[in-house]
Write a protein that holds these residues in place. Structure first.
Motif, PDB file in Angstrom:
ATOM      1  N   PHE A 172     -15.687   4.123   7.073  1.00  0.00           N
ATOM      2  CA  PHE A 172     -16.629   5.039   7.718  1.00  0.00           C
ATOM      3  C   PHE A 172     -17.281   5.956   6.690  1.00  0.00           C
ATOM      4  O   PHE A 172     -18.485   6.216   6.747  1.00  0.00           O
ATOM      5  CB  PHE A 172     -15.906   5.870   8.786  1.00  0.00           C
ATOM      6  N   GLY A 173     -16.473   6.472   5.748  1.00  0.00           N
ATOM      7  CA  GLY A 173     -17.017   7.360   4.735  1.00  0.00           C
ATOM      8  C   GLY A 173     -17.998   6.656   3.824  1.00  0.00           C
ATOM      9  O   GLY A 173     -19.054   7.201   3.482  1.00  0.00           O
ATOM     10  N   ALA A 174     -17.672   5.427   3.437  1.00  0.00           N
ATOM     11  CA  ALA A 174     -18.538   4.687   2.527  1.00  0.00           C
ATOM     12  C   ALA A 174     -19.864   4.319   3.168  1.00  0.00           C
ATOM     13  O   ALA A 174     -20.888   4.208   2.486  1.00  0.00           O
ATOM     14  CB  ALA A 174     -17.819   3.425   2.047  1.00  0.00           C
ATOM     15  N   ARG A 175     -19.863   4.141   4.495  1.00  0.00           N
ATOM     16  CA  ARG A 175     -21.091   3.740   5.189  1.00  0.00           C
ATOM     17  C   ARG A 175     -21.941   4.917   5.636  1.00  0.00           C
ATOM     18  O   ARG A 175     -23.103   4.736   6.008  1.00  0.00           O
ATOM     19  CB  ARG A 175     -20.724   2.899   6.419  1.00  0.00           C
ATOM     20  N   ALA A 176     -21.372   6.128   5.622  1.00  0.00           N
ATOM     21  CA  ALA A 176     -22.121   7.302   6.073  1.00  0.00           C
ATOM     22  C   ALA A 176     -22.990   7.835   4.938  1.00  0.00           C
ATOM     23  O   ALA A 176     -22.582   7.813   3.772  1.00  0.00           O
ATOM     24  CB  ALA A 176     -21.168   8.396   6.541  1.00  0.00           C
ATOM     25  N   PRO A 177     -24.192   8.328   5.235  1.00  0.00           N
ATOM     26  CA  PRO A 177     -25.008   8.972   4.200  1.00  0.00           C
ATOM     27  C   PRO A 177     -24.268  10.159   3.603  1.00  0.00           C
ATOM     28  O   PRO A 177     -23.600  10.917   4.320  1.00  0.00           O
ATOM     29  CB  PRO A 177     -26.261   9.414   4.968  1.00  0.00           C
ATOM     30  N   ILE A 178     -24.372  10.337   2.302  1.00  0.00           N
ATOM     31  CA  ILE A 178     -23.610  11.381   1.624  1.00  0.00           C
ATOM     32  C   ILE A 178     -23.949  12.765   2.159  1.00  0.00           C
ATOM     33  O   ILE A 178     -23.097  13.649   2.222  1.00  0.00           O
ATOM     34  CB  ILE A 178     -23.868  11.305   0.092  1.00  0.00           C
ATOM     35  N   GLY A 179     -25.194  12.968   2.615  1.00  0.00           N
ATOM     36  CA  GLY A 179     -25.577  14.269   3.161  1.00  0.00           C
ATOM     37  C   GLY A 179     -24.798  14.626   4.414  1.00  0.00           C
ATOM     38  O   GLY A 179     -24.463  15.794   4.636  1.00  0.00           O
ATOM     39  N   GLN A 180     -24.486  13.638   5.243  1.00  0.00           N
ATOM     40  CA  GLN A 180     -23.708  13.892   6.454  1.00  0.00           C
ATOM     41  C   GLN A 180     -22.267  14.270   6.124  1.00  0.00           C
ATOM     42  O   GLN A 180     -21.644  15.061   6.827  1.00  0.00           O
ATOM     43  CB  GLN A 180     -23.723  12.661   7.357  1.00  0.00           C
ATOM     44  N   LEU A 181     -21.719  13.695   5.050  1.00  0.00           N
ATOM     45  CA  LEU A 181     -20.341  13.984   4.672  1.00  0.00           C
ATOM     46  C   LEU A 181     -20.200  15.336   3.984  1.00  0.00           C
ATOM     47  O   LEU A 181     -19.076  15.821   3.811  1.00  0.00           O
ATOM     48  CB  LEU A 181     -19.821  12.882   3.748  1.00  0.00           C
ATOM     49  N   LEU A 182     -21.310  15.934   3.582  1.00  0.00           N
ATOM     50  CA  LEU A 182     -21.291  17.245   2.922  1.00  0.00           C
ATOM     51  C   LEU A 182     -22.048  18.266   3.761  1.00  0.00           C
ATOM     52  O   LEU A 182     -22.740  19.133   3.222  1.00  0.00           O
ATOM     53  CB  LEU A 182     -21.900  17.137   1.515  1.00  0.00           C
ATOM     54  N   ASP A 183     -21.903  18.186   5.077  1.00  0.00           N
ATOM     55  CA  ASP A 183     -22.620  19.064   5.996  1.00  0.00           C
ATOM     56  C   ASP A 183     -21.960  20.440   6.020  1.00  0.00           C
ATOM     57  O   ASP A 183     -20.884  20.632   6.609  1.00  0.00           O
ATOM     58  CB  ASP A 183     -22.615  18.447   7.401  1.00  0.00           C
ATOM     59  N   GLY A 184     -22.606  21.421   5.376  1.00  0.00           N
ATOM     60  CA  GLY A 184     -22.048  22.770   5.300  1.00  0.00           C
ATOM     61  C   GLY A 184     -21.970  23.462   6.646  1.00  0.00           C
ATOM     62  O   GLY A 184     -21.054  24.254   6.887  1.00  0.00           O
ATOM     63  N   GLY A 185     -22.903  23.181   7.549  1.00  0.00           N
ATOM     64  CA  GLY A 185     -22.875  23.798   8.871  1.00  0.00           C
ATOM     65  C   GLY A 185     -21.656  23.377   9.659  1.00  0.00           C
ATOM     66  O   GLY A 185     -20.998  24.205  10.314  1.00  0.00           O
ATOM     67  N   VAL A 186     -21.314  22.095   9.598  1.00  0.00           N
ATOM     68  CA  VAL A 186     -20.125  21.600  10.285  1.00  0.00           C
ATOM     69  C   VAL A 186     -18.871  22.250   9.699  1.00  0.00           C
ATOM     70  O   VAL A 186     -17.986  22.711  10.428  1.00  0.00           O
ATOM     71  CB  VAL A 186     -20.036  20.066  10.175  1.00  0.00           C
ATOM     72  N   ALA A 187     -18.785  22.295   8.379  1.00  0.00           N
ATOM     73  CA  ALA A 187     -17.609  22.886   7.727  1.00  0.00           C
ATOM     74  C   ALA A 187     -17.469  24.361   8.095  1.00  0.00           C
ATOM     75  O   ALA A 187     -16.356  24.846   8.348  1.00  0.00           O
ATOM     76  CB  ALA A 187     -17.720  22.722   6.211  1.00  0.00           C
ATOM     77  N   LEU A 188     -18.572  25.106   8.141  1.00  0.00           N
ATOM     78  CA  LEU A 188     -18.521  26.526   8.456  1.00  0.00           C
ATOM     79  C   LEU A 188     -18.030  26.755   9.883  1.00  0.00           C
ATOM     80  O   LEU A 188     -17.131  27.577  10.118  1.00  0.00           O
ATOM     81  CB  LEU A 188     -19.915  27.141   8.276  1.00  0.00           C
ATOM     82  N   VAL A 189     -18.604  26.042  10.842  1.00  0.00           N
ATOM     83  CA  VAL A 189     -18.206  26.223  12.246  1.00  0.00           C
ATOM     84  C   VAL A 189     -16.747  25.849  12.442  1.00  0.00           C
ATOM     85  O   VAL A 189     -15.986  26.571  13.104  1.00  0.00           O
ATOM     86  CB  VAL A 189     -19.116  25.389  13.170  1.00  0.00           C
ATOM     87  N   TRP A 190     -16.334  24.733  11.856  1.00  0.00           N
ATOM     88  CA  TRP A 190     -14.951  24.298  12.057  1.00  0.00           C
ATOM     89  C   TRP A 190     -13.965  25.266  11.388  1.00  0.00           C
ATOM     90  O   TRP A 190     -12.887  25.524  11.919  1.00  0.00           O
ATOM     91  CB  TRP A 190     -14.753  22.884  11.527  1.00  0.00           C
ATOM     92  N   CYS A 191     -14.335  25.779  10.234  1.00  0.00           N
ATOM     93  CA  CYS A 191     -13.483  26.751   9.543  1.00  0.00           C
ATOM     94  C   CYS A 191     -13.304  28.013  10.385  1.00  0.00           C
ATOM     95  O   CYS A 191     -12.170  28.478  10.596  1.00  0.00           O
ATOM     96  CB  CYS A 191     -14.088  27.102   8.181  1.00  0.00           C
TER      97      CYS A 191
END
Length: 346
Positions: free
Chosen positions: A51-70
């Motif tokens: 899944f990680g290899a097939r996902a665009p790198i920008g989606q895997l480094l989504d700062g908005g998702v990381a901020l909300v989840w944190c």
């Protein structure tokens, strides 16, 4: 709503099958660690890598998702500890109650289920949440659990143990390797690719079956503990001793409500809040985060609680109750958020 149920029912049916097999004795309890090892060290890492290899790198480094989840994880942990700590529950039990309230079952259940409902784009968001919980949320709660000890360095020691466990866990490494493969556009070829694909395809059914078996094992061990406690009560009543009591509903139901109701609502509110402040956060990522928060509690927390001397019976009951209740609550949450979201068929 019916369409969502048609997607979710097979997932919960596999959990029920694992529970029935272990509870009925068809699957020996001694075989469950082997199932866990296969899922943890072989199947799930391959699935997460793909899944990680097939996902665009920008989606895997989504700062908005990381901020909300944190933010949501820190609030859930803090609130659960504050609400739980009282005469019966100290730092150790309160901390693991907080972990089971904040850590959804994204690895064994969440990634395949959310991909089935939302499509492949949900994988990257779910992987971000899972990586954060494995590295940050777990380490924080394990450190908090040591505050009961007289040793002033107990929290620091527990944190080091948690970090050592993270380095030994293959799932964070598989996520990292998937991110690197996405960034470099690396792909396996030939027999290696097919081997990885076969293991990845086995991850979802075996993981779900294993969840049910783990929950059944907890129920069987609790039944044996109650039987032993009854004997101890009969033998020890003359000496004035009383056996340990089962976790009270008052110590279980509030955490279940936090996990299945408060956590997804908090993620939804925080996501809209950061969007209002100008933080980029896409609609599909928001939906995937809220549904990840609406998942039942992670099944491996009971093993962590047992390892660190917490009330693993209470944690196991919370996991069981959230899993049973999520059969109804998760499709409702998906239906509420699913307006305009295409639900693929299996």
């Amino acid at each position: 709503m019916l369409q969502i149920f048609l997607v979710t029912v097979p997932f919960f049916a596999l959990i029920a099958a694992g529970y029935a097999a272990a509870r009925g004795g068809l699957l020996p309890l001694a075989a469950i660690p082997g199932l866990n090892a296969f899922v943890l060290y072989f199947a799930l890492p391959c699935m997460l890598f793909r899944f990680g290899a097939r996902a665009p790198i920008g989606q895997l480094l989504d700062g908005g998702v990381a901020l909300v989840w944190c933010l949501s994880a820190l609030i859930v942990v803090g609130a659960t500890v504050a609400l739980s700590r009282h005469g019966r529950i100290g730092w150790n039990d309160a901390a693991f109650g907080a972990l089971v309230a904040a850590f959804p079952n994204t690895g064994f259940m969440g990634v395949p289920l959310l991909v089935a409902i939302l499509g492949a784009q949900a994988a990257s968001t779910t992987i971000i949440t899972m990586a954060f919980d494995m590295v940050v949320t777990s380490s924080l709660c394990i450190a908090l659990s040591r505050l009961d000890g007289a040793d002033g360095h107990g929290a620091a020691k527990a944190l080091r143990q948690a970090l050592r466990g993270i380095f030994q866990n293959p799932m964070p490494w598989s996520i990292l390797l998937g991110v690197l493969a996405s960034a470099t556009r690396f792909t396996f070829s030939g027999p290696i690719e097919r081997t990885v694909a076969m293991l990845a395809e086995a991850a979802s059914p075996v993981a779900l079956f294993t969840i049910g078996a783990v929950l059944a094992r907890s129920a069987v061990l609790a039944r044996e503990h109650r039987a032993s406690a009854a004997v101890a009560q009969a033998l020890g009543s003359a000496a004035g001793r009383s056996p340990p009591s089962q976790a009270a509903l008052a110590d279980v139901l509030p955490v279940v409500a936090i996990k299945l109701l408060a956590h997804p609502l908090l993620v939804w509110a925080l996501a809209h809040g950061v969007r209002a402040l100008g933080v980029p956060l896409g609609g599909p990522a928001l939906v995937a985060m809220v549904l990840a928060a609406a998942l039942p509690s992670a099944s491996n927390v009971s093993m962590l609680a047992e390892r660190f001397g917490a009330d693993d019976g209470r944690i196991a009951r919370i996991i069981l109750w959230t899993t049973v209740a999520a059969f109804f609550s998760f499709p409702l949450a998906a239906g509420w958020l699913g307006q305009g979201v295409s639900t693929p068929s299996l």
